[in-house]
Design an enzyme around this catalytic site. Sequence first.
Site, short mmCIF file in Angstrom:
data_model
loop_
_atom_site.label_atom_id
_atom_site.label_comp_id
_atom_site.label_asym_id
_atom_site.label_seq_id
_atom_site.Cartn_x
_atom_site.Cartn_y
_atom_site.Cartn_z
N ASP A 17 -7.87 11.00 -6.84
CA ASP A 17 -6.93 11.28 -7.92
C ASP A 17 -7.58 12.00 -9.09
O ASP A 17 -6.91 12.67 -9.87
CB ASP A 17 -6.30 9.98 -8.43
CG ASP A 17 -5.28 9.45 -7.46
OD1 ASP A 17 -4.68 10.27 -6.77
OD2 ASP A 17 -5.09 8.23 -7.40
N HIS B 238 -2.62 2.56 -7.56
CA HIS B 238 -2.57 3.25 -6.26
C HIS B 238 -2.25 4.72 -6.54
O HIS B 238 -3.07 5.43 -7.09
CB HIS B 238 -1.53 2.53 -5.39
CG HIS B 238 -1.47 2.93 -3.95
ND1 HIS B 238 -2.38 3.77 -3.35
CD2 HIS B 238 -0.60 2.59 -2.95
CE1 HIS B 238 -2.08 3.92 -2.07
NE2 HIS B 238 -0.99 3.22 -1.81
N HIS C 5 -12.63 2.48 -6.26
CA HIS C 5 -11.77 2.37 -5.08
C HIS C 5 -12.06 1.06 -4.39
O HIS C 5 -13.21 0.62 -4.36
CB HIS C 5 -12.03 3.54 -4.13
CG HIS C 5 -10.92 3.73 -3.15
ND1 HIS C 5 -10.84 3.01 -1.99
CD2 HIS C 5 -9.84 4.53 -3.20
CE1 HIS C 5 -9.74 3.36 -1.36
NE2 HIS C 5 -9.11 4.27 -2.05
N1 CMC Z 1 -13.37 2.21 -14.57
C1 CMC Z 1 -14.31 1.34 -15.01
N2 CMC Z 1 -14.67 0.24 -14.33
C2 CMC Z 1 -14.06 0.00 -13.18
C3 CMC Z 1 -13.08 0.88 -12.66
C4 CMC Z 1 -12.75 2.01 -13.41
N3 CMC Z 1 -11.82 2.86 -12.98
N4 CMC Z 1 -12.65 0.39 -11.49
C5 CMC Z 1 -13.31 -0.76 -11.26
N5 CMC Z 1 -14.16 -0.99 -12.30
C6 CMC Z 1 -15.08 -2.14 -12.43
C7 CMC Z 1 -14.29 -3.38 -12.82
O1 CMC Z 1 -14.18 -3.49 -14.22
C8 CMC Z 1 -15.12 -4.47 -12.19
O2 CMC Z 1 -16.24 -4.69 -13.01
P1 CMC Z 1 -16.81 -6.20 -13.21
O3 CMC Z 1 -17.26 -6.61 -11.85
O4 CMC Z 1 -17.91 -6.03 -14.19
O5 CMC Z 1 -15.66 -7.01 -13.72
C9 CMC Z 1 -15.64 -3.84 -10.90
O6 CMC Z 1 -15.62 -2.42 -11.13
C10 CMC Z 1 -14.78 -4.14 -9.68
O7 CMC Z 1 -13.42 -3.88 -10.02
P2 CMC Z 1 -12.20 -4.47 -9.18
O8 CMC Z 1 -10.94 -4.32 -9.95
O9 CMC Z 1 -12.55 -5.85 -8.71
O10 CMC Z 1 -12.19 -3.55 -7.91
P3 CMC Z 1 -10.96 -3.33 -6.95
O11 CMC Z 1 -11.53 -2.97 -5.64
O12 CMC Z 1 -10.03 -4.50 -6.97
O13 CMC Z 1 -10.18 -2.12 -7.62
C11 CMC Z 1 -9.16 -0.07 -8.09
C12 CMC Z 1 -10.03 -0.88 -7.09
C13 CMC Z 1 -8.83 1.28 -7.47
C14 CMC Z 1 -7.86 -0.84 -8.33
C15 CMC Z 1 -9.96 0.08 -9.40
O14 CMC Z 1 -11.17 0.76 -9.16
C16 CMC Z 1 -9.15 0.81 -10.48
O15 CMC Z 1 -8.36 0.18 -11.19
N6 CMC Z 1 -9.35 2.17 -10.61
C17 CMC Z 1 -8.58 2.95 -11.54
C18 CMC Z 1 -7.24 3.33 -10.90
C19 CMC Z 1 -7.38 4.42 -9.86
O16 CMC Z 1 -8.04 5.42 -10.08
N7 CMC Z 1 -6.70 4.23 -8.71
C20 CMC Z 1 -6.65 5.23 -7.66
C21 CMC Z 1 -7.33 4.77 -6.40
S1 CMC Z 1 -7.58 6.16 -5.28
C22 CMC Z 1 -6.01 6.51 -4.73
C23 CMC Z 1 -5.60 5.60 -3.65
O17 CMC Z 1 -6.15 5.70 -2.55
O18 CMC Z 1 -4.69 4.77 -3.92
#
Ligand code: CMC
Length: 397
Positions: free
Chosen positions: A316, A221, A260
């Site tokens: 971010d 987050h 996201h």
């Molecule tokens: N880099 C590479 N691959 C990614 C990333 C990333 N940052 N984020 C998601 N993916 C891939 C993930 O590996 C998965 O691939 P597969 O389907 O092949 O397994 C797919 O995308 C879906 O990922 P998910 O974890 O199911 O998606 P989510 O909606 O649960 O996660 C997230 C959202 C923000 C937790 C995730 O994108 C992440 O960990 N990002 C990095 C951390 C980050 O930048 N967070 C700040 C968010 S913006 C600030 C805020 O509003 O809080």
Amino acid sequence: MSLTVDKGLGNTIAADTKLSYIDGSKGVLEYVGYDIDSLARNSTFEETTWLLWNGTLPTQNELAGFTKELQSQFDVDPRMLDVVRAIPRTAAPMDALRTLVSALAHFDREADDPSPAANRRKSLRLVAKTASLVALFDRHRKGKALVAPDSTLSLAGNFLWMLTGAKPTEAMTRALDVCLVLHADHGLNASTFAARVTIATQSDLYSAATTAVGTLKGPLHGGANQEVMEMLLDIGDLSKVDQYITSKLARKERIMGFGHRVYKAYDPRATYLKTFAKQVAADTGNLPLYEMTRRIEEIVLAQPNIIEKGIFPNVDFYSATTYYSLGLDLDLFTCMFAASRMAGWTGHCIEQLAANKLIRPHADYTGPHGLTYLPMAQRTGCAGAACSCATALSGVA
Ligand code: CMC
């Protein structure tokens, strides 16, 4: 009663809100109907906070009055300075902020007054004081004299003043202010949800704000901006970006600042910040860092399936270099997110209370049933992994 399984609650609407609207597939974010891009370009944090809390843009007089009210609350009770000094200098600033936001309640006689008017006054105090607390703690941990607020400055300007003890330039103040506007609210994000869960029990606003700070801290987050900057410093140079990022992706590691839960298109908060961050970096001699971010974006977006998965830079990714260019320590980045989001957290809490319903979902129980309670004396002969009690416990874990 029929229950739906929705782990992560990504398909569940848990509240009504008039504060902000997100269309994740189109990359749209509006605060009370105003597009985030136009607010980032034209508004200020003070005006945006008013908008979120009142549902309209303020008149000139309203904004002047509101700004004055906020400025009058930059200072903290002198006993709060003792609390600041009591926190170990080694504490992480987000942990310190969690303690300090909670401690504010002890010096607010209205802390447990649930009336809308008192909640409004407490919201104002929370927004005005959060940035001050971040600056005070940072000075304390560095062994520097604490700086009293300057109530002639904007919230962004006063923060920089209290942090550095030097009057910030207009450009620096504006850069921070833009970040504050962009982070002020964002639908039912994890920390806002946490705040609403807390206030929905009819707890108090300080408890809700404390919950929210703790939730924001996580790297999935608010903690991502710090990790973006750590990654950039770890890479060190534009020439090393390709190798670093491609091997990270090959190891299936996440690139911080991308992806996201809601946006499956470009994060609209990153659109303006991307150009703005370039200017700030250029003005402060940090253009090489900015160029690294651009190259990372190119590499990530060129990966097979990444666009189909909806992975784009998020807010971010570009706020990290902006904060860094302003001279903020890396571990203060998430604190700035908190200082801004306090406007949204408090606004959501007031909204929640206006039509309150306890938020209480269900859990799918996956443990054992019908075990026989063993008196203590009979448990001593436990045979470790082979024992029936170990089997039962592993089911619970
Ligand atoms: N880099 C590479 N691959 C990614 C990333 C990333 N940052 N984020 C998601 N993916 C891939 C993930 O590996 C998965 O691939 P597969 O389907 O092949 O397994 C797919 O995308 C879906 O990922 P998910 O974890 O199911 O998606 P989510 O909606 O649960 O996660 C997230 C959202 C923000 C937790 C995730 O994108 C992440 O960990 N990002 C990095 C951390 C980050 O930048 N967070 C700040 C968010 S913006 C600030 C805020 O509003 O809080």
